[in-house]
Write an enzyme that holds these catalytic residues in place. Sequence first.
Site, PDB file in Angstrom:
ATOM      1  N   ASP A 240       2.340  -3.413  -2.318  1.00  0.00           N
ATOM      2  CA  ASP A 240       1.525  -2.938  -1.206  1.00  0.00           C
ATOM      3  C   ASP A 240       2.084  -1.588  -0.735  1.00  0.00           C
ATOM      4  O   ASP A 240       3.174  -1.174  -1.150  1.00  0.00           O
ATOM      5  CB  ASP A 240       1.584  -3.964  -0.075  1.00  0.00           C
TER       6      ASP A 240
ATOM      7  N   ASP B 271      -7.392  -3.139   2.949  1.00  0.00           N
ATOM      8  CA  ASP B 271      -7.475  -3.724   4.293  1.00  0.00           C
ATOM      9  C   ASP B 271      -8.899  -3.655   4.836  1.00  0.00           C
ATOM     10  O   ASP B 271      -9.247  -2.749   5.617  1.00  0.00           O
ATOM     11  CB  ASP B 271      -6.510  -3.008   5.237  1.00  0.00           C
TER      12      ASP B 271
ATOM     13  N   GLU C  74       0.327   3.819  -1.820  1.00  0.00           N
ATOM     14  CA  GLU C  74      -0.555   4.973  -2.022  1.00  0.00           C
ATOM     15  C   GLU C  74       0.213   6.291  -2.277  1.00  0.00           C
ATOM     16  O   GLU C  74      -0.362   7.124  -2.990  1.00  0.00           O
ATOM     17  CB  GLU C  74      -1.498   5.149  -0.816  1.00  0.00           C
TER      18      GLU C  74
END
Length: 799
Positions: free
Chosen positions: A405, A483, A408
Amino acid sequence: MITNTELEYKGDLYPTKIVSFEKNVDSFYFHTDNNVVLKVTVLRDSLIRFRFTTKGYFSNDFSYAIDTTQLHGYNALEFSDEVDYYQITTSKVKCKIQKADLRLSIYDLSDAVLLEDELGFHWEESYEFGGNIVKMSKASKDGESFYGLGDKATQMNLKGKRIENFATDQYAFQKDQEPLYKVVPFYIGLQNKQSYGIFFDNTFRTFFDFCQERRNVTSFWSEGGEMNYYFIYGPKMEDVVTTYTDLTGKPELPPLWALGYHQCKWSYFPESNVKEITAKFRELKIPCDAIYLDIDYMEGFRCFTWNKEYFPDPKRMVKELSDDGFKTVVIIDPGIKIDKEYPVYQEGLKNDYFCKRADGPYMKGKVWPGECNFPDYTNPEVREWWAGLFKELIAEVGVKGVWNDMNEPAVMEVPNKTFPMDVRHDYDGNPCSHRKAHNIYGMQMARATYHGVKKYTYPKRPFIITRSAYAGTQRYSSSWTGDNVATWEHLWIANIQVQRLSISGMGFTGSDIGGFAEQPSGELYARWIQLAVFHPFCRTHSSGDHGDQEPWAFDTEVIDITRKFVNLRYQLLPYLYTMFWQYIEEGVPMLKPLVYYDQDDTQTHYRNDEFIFGNQILVCPILEPNSVGRRMYLPKGEWYNYWTNRLVCGGKEMWIDTKYDEIPVFVKAGAIIPKYPVQQYVEELDFDELTLDLYYKEGIEKSVVYEDAQDGYDYKKGRFSFLTFQVTAKEKEVIIQLHKEGKFETNYSDYKINLIGLPFKIKSIQLNNEHEDYNCDEINANGFLIVPKEFHVLHLMGA
């Protein structure tokens, strides 16, 4: 002061006339008199690469996206020098390169235009960063449609849209919001019943404009790097998608349990809470194969540690969960806490493994543990170190999967939510700034994680899931759409995103069921689970900030609906596993939008909701509250309503009645759908028979079933079972022929064949061309018969 010179503002620059060319095996080089070079490489008859440079020579040719293990080759390649253009011809297409300005046009062999330059390649010098802003514009025909580009939260057909590709942590994103978590610069064009694809392999921030700025112009451009793209010819969309997926790579088979239902929350802790959740699933008889631990399982959010207060004996807990059928999946983020007492940080610091700013200091950013440094996963040595860190989690504690997670990469409390652009990266020996490496950071983290989990899981198969990805990440990891929010709009978005990712090479994908942010109503959760059991990755996940989101957090009706649909998913596991086998073997997407299924039918070009699950099941979710039905489009062919077994003809839109515990699901006439008995987790049961639902259709139809040991690598040694059922049906006769490939022997001994839609009463049965003394009256009354799995031919005859 500089005034009135070219240096003040050059604006867009263009190639001039070609002054020379050369050929080297499968590549052609065209040189212009202003130092532009175009390299055209024919990889297949339908796959051509176009690479431009404005400096007279090419930089090192390196890509993280391309699967270098794939072999390429063409059947025919001809070159001709015409008056105004050069022409390259394969057995599928013709490519013309204009001598005056290097503009390109591509035709099929009947000289129909497939794609042609408008302005073509042009560029703008970037004085701030160096290099070029590279641009390409193509002419677009009226009626042309566009698809793909990964996890975009917008209409399936991208006509009239502008897209931005820059991997971004977009918490609670909205419809049409740009950019999102993943970067897949690949789109499919469709016009005049012919499909083609463009893969713009450029890792800088990229943009695509599909006739938004100018009505008949499609363009794509990047803030740096090369104009480097691949043209893929169909003419069918399935050909384009398969070729692109081959180009960027396919995963290995996941363990079958990874295709089961998973439960996750931010966060389940302490151990007693985890055990309470897993026990409730078993008590309510809702199948579940995996339980996830979010960041709170760690000591102060330090990766590769355990909070001993919450989880005093992780190895024992993981073993006890495993004994009850639950595989434990843990989260790992890229941020490594700056803490001199923390061994992972000490190792990274000692070996200089963290990303640095341009002037030398380590890049520092705040995430969950506080101030962190970040490994440079573009360095092979760092990836190897990272892979080794999983030894304790996987080999010693017994964790079965890892969830990446915040990769990015996401950084808190900074305006752009990520690294500064001056951060430096190794880029596998091609040093660069974060401008170039940003979009592949998450991919390389997933890659390093994959190799670590695979090493320590062996001889079992690894399971990895990532939030951020670049084209080709499917080789290493599954993914989810990030999300999302507990709204009906996000249910619509989830449906489209997973379809779009499926035709963009990333098949093993799902959404956070029920929405990550905020709290769904019971009805919304029920409708979401009804959709998500038909997604390759199936996981409920929520932030926990707005209440609980387990199935029993709602009323008993929602519990029953959840059980019903999760049971259905577990029954369909052999069908889903077969879909995955076709994906990894042939590059066939597991979910198929209607336009993929029938591109010649213009009614499919703007459909968002309906999709084909595998090859033979049509699904249409309910996307609005209080619905007792909906209108949907059934594509060409004949379809059986899964719930009623009623046969309907497609090629039209129609109203479908539904109940709260149903959504429209149809099965293609002629299909054989394999089913397992319901299990609470994969491998819970030994069973004696495989159920085959046979949906009658006059004519000849084929269905396939793939099985193996459900984990491990024996399938790569030929120990698999690949069954092909050919059904030949007439007015009063059905013949089922079975052909088996592979050396794997399944544990069950029989097939239970459910005969659905049979238009005649069975009077006699032959098995392997010999008459069998079956009780035909009983078979007619029950609607099924049981045959040994070794049969070759089954012949059902009416009066």
